[in-house]
Design a protein around this motif. Structure first.
Motif, PDB file in Angstrom:
ATOM      1  N   MET A 156      32.301  39.076  18.337  1.00  0.00           N
ATOM      2  CA  MET A 156      31.227  38.603  19.818  1.00  0.00           C
ATOM      3  C   MET A 156      32.044  38.870  20.759  1.00  0.00           C
ATOM      4  O   MET A 156      32.778  38.477  21.626  1.00  0.00           O
ATOM      5  CB  MET A 156      31.500  37.386  19.135  1.00  0.00           C
ATOM      6  N   THR A 157      32.543  40.046  21.542  1.00  0.00           N
ATOM      7  CA  THR A 157      32.765  40.974  22.863  1.00  0.00           C
ATOM      8  C   THR A 157      31.699  39.788  24.102  1.00  0.00           C
ATOM      9  O   THR A 157      32.685  39.621  25.075  1.00  0.00           O
ATOM     10  CB  THR A 157      32.890  42.523  22.928  1.00  0.00           C
ATOM     11  N   ASP A 158      31.090  39.386  23.475  1.00  0.00           N
ATOM     12  CA  ASP A 158      30.394  38.626  24.383  1.00  0.00           C
ATOM     13  C   ASP A 158      31.373  37.203  24.794  1.00  0.00           C
ATOM     14  O   ASP A 158      30.837  37.164  26.291  1.00  0.00           O
ATOM     15  CB  ASP A 158      29.223  38.086  24.384  1.00  0.00           C
ATOM     16  N   ASP A 159      32.106  36.829  24.566  1.00  0.00           N
ATOM     17  CA  ASP A 159      32.622  35.280  24.913  1.00  0.00           C
ATOM     18  C   ASP A 159      33.769  35.548  25.564  1.00  0.00           C
ATOM     19  O   ASP A 159      34.327  34.674  25.341  1.00  0.00           O
ATOM     20  CB  ASP A 159      33.197  34.395  23.238  1.00  0.00           C
ATOM     21  N   TYR A 160      34.444  36.589  25.670  1.00  0.00           N
ATOM     22  CA  TYR A 160      35.751  36.637  25.964  1.00  0.00           C
ATOM     23  C   TYR A 160      35.664  36.879  27.936  1.00  0.00           C
ATOM     24  O   TYR A 160      34.636  37.493  28.183  1.00  0.00           O
ATOM     25  CB  TYR A 160      35.805  38.418  26.434  1.00  0.00           C
ATOM     26  N   GLU A 161      37.267  36.226  28.630  1.00  0.00           N
ATOM     27  CA  GLU A 161      36.344  35.917  29.603  1.00  0.00           C
ATOM     28  C   GLU A 161      36.050  37.418  30.466  1.00  0.00           C
ATOM     29  O   GLU A 161      36.569  38.363  29.930  1.00  0.00           O
ATOM     30  CB  GLU A 161      38.324  35.621  30.455  1.00  0.00           C
ATOM     31  N   HIS A 162      35.791  37.281  31.601  1.00  0.00           N
ATOM     32  CA  HIS A 162      35.636  37.968  32.808  1.00  0.00           C
ATOM     33  C   HIS A 162      35.858  38.154  33.927  1.00  0.00           C
ATOM     34  O   HIS A 162      36.165  37.406  34.367  1.00  0.00           O
ATOM     35  CB  HIS A 162      33.903  38.494  32.551  1.00  0.00           C
ATOM     36  N   TYR A 163      36.536  39.406  34.221  1.00  0.00           N
ATOM     37  CA  TYR A 163      36.563  39.943  35.427  1.00  0.00           C
ATOM     38  C   TYR A 163      36.101  40.321  36.547  1.00  0.00           C
ATOM     39  O   TYR A 163      35.695  41.226  35.658  1.00  0.00           O
ATOM     40  CB  TYR A 163      38.862  39.228  36.359  1.00  0.00           C
ATOM     41  N   GLU A 164      36.379  40.545  37.418  1.00  0.00           N
ATOM     42  CA  GLU A 164      35.556  42.139  38.316  1.00  0.00           C
ATOM     43  C   GLU A 164      36.644  43.010  37.516  1.00  0.00           C
ATOM     44  O   GLU A 164      35.823  44.365  37.411  1.00  0.00           O
ATOM     45  CB  GLU A 164      34.818  41.578  39.424  1.00  0.00           C
ATOM     46  N   ALA A 165      37.680  42.918  38.050  1.00  0.00           N
ATOM     47  CA  ALA A 165      38.227  43.833  38.093  1.00  0.00           C
ATOM     48  C   ALA A 165      39.672  43.037  37.701  1.00  0.00           C
ATOM     49  O   ALA A 165      40.547  42.241  37.688  1.00  0.00           O
ATOM     50  CB  ALA A 165      39.611  44.213  39.730  1.00  0.00           C
ATOM     51  N   VAL A 166      41.150  44.129  37.013  1.00  0.00           N
ATOM     52  CA  VAL A 166      42.109  43.332  36.161  1.00  0.00           C
ATOM     53  C   VAL A 166      42.938  44.795  36.180  1.00  0.00           C
ATOM     54  O   VAL A 166      42.744  45.512  36.030  1.00  0.00           O
ATOM     55  CB  VAL A 166      41.572  43.234  34.641  1.00  0.00           C
ATOM     56  N   VAL A 167      44.524  44.477  36.754  1.00  0.00           N
ATOM     57  CA  VAL A 167      45.125  45.286  37.479  1.00  0.00           C
ATOM     58  C   VAL A 167      45.720  45.195  36.575  1.00  0.00           C
ATOM     59  O   VAL A 167      46.952  44.007  36.435  1.00  0.00           O
ATOM     60  CB  VAL A 167      45.647  45.008  38.648  1.00  0.00           C
ATOM     61  N   LEU A 178      47.243  36.518  24.815  1.00  0.00           N
ATOM     62  CA  LEU A 178      46.050  35.744  25.094  1.00  0.00           C
ATOM     63  C   LEU A 178      44.504  36.800  24.332  1.00  0.00           C
ATOM     64  O   LEU A 178      44.719  37.692  23.881  1.00  0.00           O
ATOM     65  CB  LEU A 178      45.878  36.247  26.608  1.00  0.00           C
ATOM     66  N   ASP A 179      43.268  36.387  24.202  1.00  0.00           N
ATOM     67  CA  ASP A 179      42.094  37.078  23.667  1.00  0.00           C
ATOM     68  C   ASP A 179      42.245  38.297  24.824  1.00  0.00           C
ATOM     69  O   ASP A 179      42.465  37.967  25.691  1.00  0.00           O
ATOM     70  CB  ASP A 179      41.173  36.005  23.860  1.00  0.00           C
ATOM     71  N   PRO A 180      40.929  38.459  24.436  1.00  0.00           N
ATOM     72  CA  PRO A 180      40.768  39.841  25.301  1.00  0.00           C
ATOM     73  C   PRO A 180      39.967  39.109  26.521  1.00  0.00           C
ATOM     74  O   PRO A 180      39.459  38.859  26.308  1.00  0.00           O
ATOM     75  CB  PRO A 180      40.145  41.302  24.343  1.00  0.00           C
ATOM     76  N   ILE A 181      40.511  40.923  27.334  1.00  0.00           N
ATOM     77  CA  ILE A 181      39.804  40.639  28.816  1.00  0.00           C
ATOM     78  C   ILE A 181      38.755  41.849  28.722  1.00  0.00           C
ATOM     79  O   ILE A 181      39.162  42.829  29.243  1.00  0.00           O
ATOM     80  CB  ILE A 181      40.602  40.096  29.707  1.00  0.00           C
ATOM     81  N   LYS A 182      37.767  41.165  29.781  1.00  0.00           N
ATOM     82  CA  LYS A 182      36.765  42.489  29.605  1.00  0.00           C
ATOM     83  C   LYS A 182      36.854  42.561  31.749  1.00  0.00           C
ATOM     84  O   LYS A 182      37.064  41.961  32.510  1.00  0.00           O
ATOM     85  CB  LYS A 182      34.622  41.972  29.616  1.00  0.00           C
ATOM     86  N   ALA A 183      36.092  43.505  32.181  1.00  0.00           N
ATOM     87  CA  ALA A 183      35.938  43.930  33.310  1.00  0.00           C
ATOM     88  C   ALA A 183      35.254  45.028  33.556  1.00  0.00           C
ATOM     89  O   ALA A 183      35.611  45.951  32.807  1.00  0.00           O
ATOM     90  CB  ALA A 183      37.765  44.132  33.792  1.00  0.00           C
ATOM     91  N   ASP A 184      35.322  44.770  35.096  1.00  0.00           N
ATOM     92  CA  ASP A 184      34.209  45.899  35.187  1.00  0.00           C
ATOM     93  C   ASP A 184      34.854  47.193  35.907  1.00  0.00           C
ATOM     94  O   ASP A 184      34.919  49.141  36.167  1.00  0.00           O
ATOM     95  CB  ASP A 184      33.260  45.210  36.924  1.00  0.00           C
ATOM     96  N   VAL A 185      36.204  46.666  36.243  1.00  0.00           N
ATOM     97  CA  VAL A 185      37.365  48.626  36.474  1.00  0.00           C
ATOM     98  C   VAL A 185      38.527  47.916  36.337  1.00  0.00           C
ATOM     99  O   VAL A 185      38.973  46.869  36.254  1.00  0.00           O
ATOM    100  CB  VAL A 185      37.586  48.667  38.172  1.00  0.00           C
ATOM    101  N   ILE A 186      39.259  48.610  35.665  1.00  0.00           N
ATOM    102  CA  ILE A 186      41.048  48.097  34.582  1.00  0.00           C
ATOM    103  C   ILE A 186      41.586  49.019  35.606  1.00  0.00           C
ATOM    104  O   ILE A 186      41.218  50.172  35.791  1.00  0.00           O
ATOM    105  CB  ILE A 186      40.949  48.266  33.582  1.00  0.00           C
ATOM    106  N   ILE A 187      42.220  48.454  36.303  1.00  0.00           N
ATOM    107  CA  ILE A 187      43.421  49.446  37.109  1.00  0.00           C
ATOM    108  C   ILE A 187      45.127  49.750  36.464  1.00  0.00           C
ATOM    109  O   ILE A 187      45.313  48.649  35.760  1.00  0.00           O
ATOM    110  CB  ILE A 187      44.050  48.552  38.398  1.00  0.00           C
TER     111      ILE A 187
END
Lengths: 555, 570
Positions: free
Chosen positions: A1-12, A158-167
């Motif tokens: 259920m990856t859809d439940d993960y928190e999402h940010y535009e960018a994770v650094v 923490l739980d996995p976090i999704k992002a549009d870009v990972i730096i």
């Protein structure tokens, strides 16, 4: 259920200069940015030799991105730069003024705890405006994938976090770069190992002993025979109230010669040349170590995969320009360019193009050519091939070579100051040991005085460091404990030594009834997380969980 | 020419600069410059979005002529927020009725009318209470089964209640920490909140406390199978009163009975008390004013359930508490939009945010027609100091009598693991500790150490970390003695026996901090420069394989005890 993960535009991932530059640039462009740092405080895990350059040719410098940086976060502006060629007591000093000032807007000495924690506060303020922020004591341990595609990060806490870009700015031992298959720890000749002592200075002593004003500083470099043929050199930088004194060696050389890095550092600390600078009272504030990628070999030409963009040490972006090492400035540039690439890609409606754009920017802005100079690729490598190297070495050390160097006289100084030549020098004993030694012997004069410096023993150095040990969760696992596979770590690890039971790696003989086995045992308690053993021993290497492990006060 | 030529700047600099430009035409000129210059996509996006934003601001919709049919309900809600003229609003309402006639849209307009007309009324008009099911007849009312939800309004609340968690029949440290903090808070509270002249109150003008000038207390709550054994201790740590309930079935934490008991105690003697506790001698108020729980696993569980059951809120995982006034303007709390109101005696509950950079302060405040008491917090262990216990302190002890319903024990604990508490090396007369000096013959080294332990009446066997993390191959019969539970030092146990014998231990700082408070330290080491020689009372330079057997012999014949006794008398 990856859809439940928190999402940010960018994770650094990682709040060093590369991560900070990326996060600041993202935040300025309104990108929702979350910065994750595994230390208790940014900078608590970070070490550098201590010179941060701002290059005139660079599209971004750290004080562009963080106004007030030099007042708040750096120490002294280095205005003088020397290299000392040493043979026994003989020393020949060259002024590296031209090389130092080549393309240099300014260069400041820095201590990373102070610098990075200041940056982190700035970054936190900026990123929280975007709906993100900076979290400490959170360790990213890998990449989150959907199918084969990288879509986010996984974490210890923490739980996995999704992002549009990972730096990925998680440093030289980047677990993200390794997870993505962009870096490995296989070859010792791709790495340098740096070891540093920060020595306390009484008030006014730096101004007096180095003849500088309150806001000025000096950089000294050392090469020659004081490191027992191990390829590398030493440095001394003046901070506000302390000296950063350290050594940087090719890791393959340390490994092959079974050298003890802490002893090589002591050779430098106790050389009479440094006696007057250090003074009678030697107080070591902190002992530290780190691996340094040799960008000529490992700077990744295409440091991205899917949404993951690597910057700084994680991408091998660390330039050794002859004796001058530049890393943090490239991390800053790369961080800002990676952020810019994402902003561009987003405004074109295709965030997945960020990686390609980042690579193009690195090329166009000239970063790549600094990191992997074309002339080294063609000429330098050749000089490292065995027979050629030893022939060159023999020539230099021969009567012919010695005569040539004597004849050069002070013109040798100008050769050292050529960035072009310095970028071409092959990484052999010749450049580090033979030439400087011959220079010192032929041209140098003996230094007066005796050193009274007594560097602390390794157990005291470890004892003085602050650790939060993750009991029951050793972060490094020995895969093969035979001495043949992992024994090199006993000497190469900067907190281990032969016949020392208090370090990470100890050699032991086990077994009874005549069959004795030579093995190593590992205790991760004194680990300074440099990554040396990941390269020279057979381990499963990870960083400790968030907030755990060593905590540098100086860095 | 615009003031800023974007082609002169890096993208990063432009972001903040563009934000400050308020003239759309100037921005358009900048856009043109960029297009004819570097033509960077993100720069253009930046400028375009700024233009868009500015023009949005300009496009003010006139509510008296707006075409409501074109607008979403959210748009209407935003629009009416700025309209203060009731005739305009009524006109809008008519137009909506004539148009789409959306109930939600009409509601938004009606609410606005109501709020304007309301605020035009003379001050002092009482709000009228409308029960939720009448106010919102179309909604389900899941709150119906929360039977106390409306029952307390303007109730009486007193005291700070501290839930004192226990483990294995002993108070855990955070319970002591909370008692200390509660004592400090309530002492200060009683000093600060005196009797105001208008109210009159108690005759002793120096007293302070509740609204009538009576001091309020720290009340400790103990629940468990051995609760009565701890009442004196909690008083010593600062409680004025202890309420406890003891039952063998409460040996381990079970959240249902624990919640029932705590809530029954909290409600006793007040208007919402349960049947058996309508009148109790020790309490007349409705519910506690404040409650404090530990933010441990069990404490978090209990605090959430209790505060929910008592129909209040909970600030979880707090690290700071103080009591102060709070000026509140939220109409949900004050009852009147636009008015600010001061609430006093508010527990300010500070909790760290994720990053540790920020703190939130949580307040739990009554609102019209519904009280939010107790004001409750759970507290992160270690946030406060453990106070000095005062065994002379006196307090009232209440054995809270209550029948426990069997239904509360339906969850049966069938199996449990005790986390290995390991070996306690503290409290022995002598400790024999072995280090990496045993490396040449590890098994034999351990045997020699154990022999020496046996020679003493009360000795324990410890190890340095170096042995535990080694790869030594120990024989089966000594292997059981090799484990982290015997480690002495920074990451192991800290011991201070009368005699500490360190064999083959170099004495690195990490080991030293675990033993250097020992009365007499005897070290055996082959290296005369080993650090331990610097902080041992007796230093035997020699091989432990030779020295230990002789030492064992000496102890058995009584020579060593005599020698040490003599030495420590000096």
């Amino acid at each position: 259920m990856t859809d439940d993960y928190e999402h940010y535009e960018a994770v650094v991932v990682g709040a060093g200069p590369g991560g900070a530059a990326a996060a600041a640039t993202l935040a300025r462009n309104g990108i929702e940015t979350l910065v994750l740092e595994r230390g208790v405080d940014a900078g608590s895990k970070n070490v550098s030799g201590g010179l941060l350059y701002a290059e005139e040719s660079s599209p971004y410098t750290i004080d562009d991105l963080f106004p007030g940086f030099r007042e708040e976060a750096s120490d002294r502006e280095v205005t003088e730069h020397y290299i000392h060629n040493i043979a026994g007591r003989n020393v020949k000093t060259f002024d590296l003024h031209d090389l130092h000032h080549h393309d240099t807007e300014w260069a400041d000495s820095v201590l990373r705890r102070k610098m990075d924690s200041w940056l982190a506060r700035e970054v936190h303020e900026m990123t929280r405006e975007t709906g993100g922020g900076l979290l400490t004591e959170v360790r990213v341990n890998g990449l989150l994938r959907e199918g084969a595609e990288i879509v986010g990060v996984t974490l210890d806490e923490l739980d996995p976090i999704k992002a549009d870009v990972i730096i990925g700015a998680d440093g030289v031992n980047s677990e993200l770069a390794r997870d993505a298959g962009l870096m490995d720890w296989e070859e010792p000749d791709e790495w340098f190992q740096g070891v540093k002592a920060v020595a306390q200075m009484p008030e006014g002593a730096i101004e007096e002993r180095f003849d500088v004003d309150e806001d000025e500083g000096v950089a000294h470099l050392f090469s020659g025979d004081l490191f027992e043929n191990v390829r590398g050199g030493g440095f001394l930088y003046t901070n506000d109230q302390s000296l950063s004194i350290g050594t940087v060696f090719h890791l393959d050389s340390i490994a092959d010669q079974r050298a003890e890095p802490q002893e090589l550092l002591d050779n430098l600390l106790t050389h009479p040349l440094l006696a007057d600078w250090i003074g009678d009272e030697y107080t070591e504030l902190e002992y530290s170590a780190k691996l340094v990628p040799d960008s000529k070999k490992v700077a990744h030409p295409s440091p991205y995969r899917d949404r993951l963009l690597l910057v700084g040490d994680a991408a091998g972006q660390m330039q050794a320009q002859g004796p001058i090492i530049k890393g943090m400035n490239h991390a800053v540039t790369a961080g800002a360019l990676a952020a810019e690439a994402f902003v561009d890609a987003k405004s074109r409606g295709d965030t997945s193009a960020a990686g390609e754009r980042y690579v193009t920017k690195l090329e166009n802005e000239g970063v790549m050519d600094k990191l992997r100079p074309t002339r080294y690729r063609t000429l330098g490598r050749l000089g490292e091939v065995g027979p050629v190297a030893s022939a060159m070495n023999a020539v230099t050390d021969s009567v012919v070579g010695r005569t040539a160097i004597s004849a050069l006289g002070d013109r040798a100084e100008s050769l050292f100051n050529s960035p072009f030549l310095m970028g071409m020098l092959p990484d052999t004993r010749m450049g580090y040991v033979t030439v400087p030694t011959v220079v010192a012997e032929q041209l140098g004069s003996p230094v007066e005085g005796e050193s009274t410096v007594e560097p602390p023993e390794l157990d005291d150095r470890i004892g003085d460091l602050t650790y939060d040990v993750d009991e029951g969760n050793p972060h490094i696992e020995l895969r093969d404990n035979s001495f043949a596979a992992s024994g090199t770590a006993v000497t190469a690890c900067p907190v281990s030594a032969k016949d020392f039971g208090g370090g990470c790696y100890r050699d032991e003989y086990v077994g009874s009834n005549g069959t004795e086995e030579h093995v190593v045992s590992l205790d991760t308690q004194p680990c300074v997380e440099c990554g040396t053993c990941a390269v020279v021993a057979d381990t499963n290497w990870t960083h400790p969980r968030g907030g755990k492990g060593v905590e540098y006060e100086q860095g | 020419m615009p003031e800023i030529d974007p082609t002169d700047h890096e993208i990063a600099e432009l972001g903040p600069k563009i934000k400050d430009v308020d003239d759309a035409d100037e921005l358009r000129e900048m856009l043109e410059l960029e297009e004819s210059g570097e033509d960077r996509a993100p720069v253009k996006t930046l400028i375009e979005s700024r233009i868009e934003k500015l023009e949005e601001e300009d496009e003010e919709v006139d509510p008296s002529s707006a075409d409501l049919d074109d607008m979403t309900v959210a748009d209407i809600a935003n629009l009416v927020r700025d309209v203060d003229d009731v005739t305009v609003l009524e006109d809008m309402l008519e137009r909506e009725q004539a148009g789409q006639d959306r109930k939600t849209a009409k509601g938004q307009i009606e609410d606005r009318i109501e709020s304007i007309e309301g605020s035009e009324d003379e001050a002092g008009e009482e709000l009228e209470y409308v029960p939720p099911e009448e106010k919102h007849p179309d909604l389900d009312h899941p709150t119906n089964d929360k039977q106390w939800v409306e029952n307390i309004d303007g109730g009486t609340y007193r005291d700070m209640w501290v839930y004192c968690e226990t483990q294995h029949g002993e108070l855990i440290d955070v319970s002591r920490e909370m008692l200390g903090k509660a004592r400090e808070l309530m002492d200060d509270y009683n000093d600060r909140y005196g009797v105001s002249d208008e109210v009159g109150g108690s005759e002793d003008s120096s007293s302070g406390g509740d609204e009538d000038g009576n001091p309020e207390d720290v009340v400790a709550v103990l629940i468990g199978d051995g609760a009565s054994d701890l009442t004196e201790e909690v008083i010593a740590y600062g409680a004025d009163r202890v309420v406890y309930h003891e039952d063998d079935r409460l040996e381990r934490f079970r959240h249902e009975p624990y919640t029932e008991i705590f809530c029954s105690m909290a409600r006793a003697g007040g208007q919402v008390a349960d049947e058996d506790h309508e009148d109790v001698e020790w309490k007349e108020y409705d519910e506690p004013r404040y409650t404090v729980f530990p933010a441990t696993n069990n404490g978090r569980d209990l605090s959430a359930l209790v505060q929910g059951e008592l129909d209040s809120g909970l600030a979880s995982d707090c690290s700071g508490l103080y009591i102060e006034e709070a000026m509140i303007s939220n109409p949900a709390k004050t009852g009147k939009p636009g008015d600010s109101k001061e609430f006093d005696r508010i527990l300010h509950m500070k909790r760290p945010d994720f990053s540790g950079f920020e703190y939130s302060t949580i307040l739990c405040i009554d609102k019209p027609f519904r009280d939010f008491h107790p004001q409750g917090a759970s507290v992160i262990p270690g946030s406060f100091e453990i106070p000095e216990a005062d065994p002379e302190r006196e307090g009232e002890v209440i054995d809270f009598d209550m029948d426990l319903n069997d239904d509360w024990f339906q969850v049966e604990v069938t199996d449990f693991d005790t986390l290995d508490s390991g070996i306690d090396l503290t409290g022995h007369d002598v400790i024999v500790a072995m280090g990496r000096g045993i490396g040449d013959a590890p098994t034999e080294g351990i045997e020699l150490g154990l022999d020496l332990v046996d020679a003493f009446d009360d000795a324990a066997f410890g190890l340095s970390r170096g042995v535990i993390t080694s790869s030594y191959d120990f024989d089966g019969h000594v292997e059981q003695y090799i484990g982290e539970d015997r480690q002495i030092g920074e990451s192991g146990q800290v011991v201070e026996p009368d005699v500490y014998i360190a064999a083959g231990i170099s004495g690195a700082i990490q080991h030293k901090v675990g033993m250097d408070e020992s009365d007499t330290i005897i070290a055996i080491n082959t290296d005369p420069d080993a650090d331990i020689s610097g902080f041992s009372d007796y230093y035997i330079e020699g091989d432990l394989f030779e020295v230990l057997p002789r030492l064992t012999e000496a102890v058995e014949s009584g020579e060593l005890a005599a020698a040490v006794a003599e030495a420590s008398d000096d």
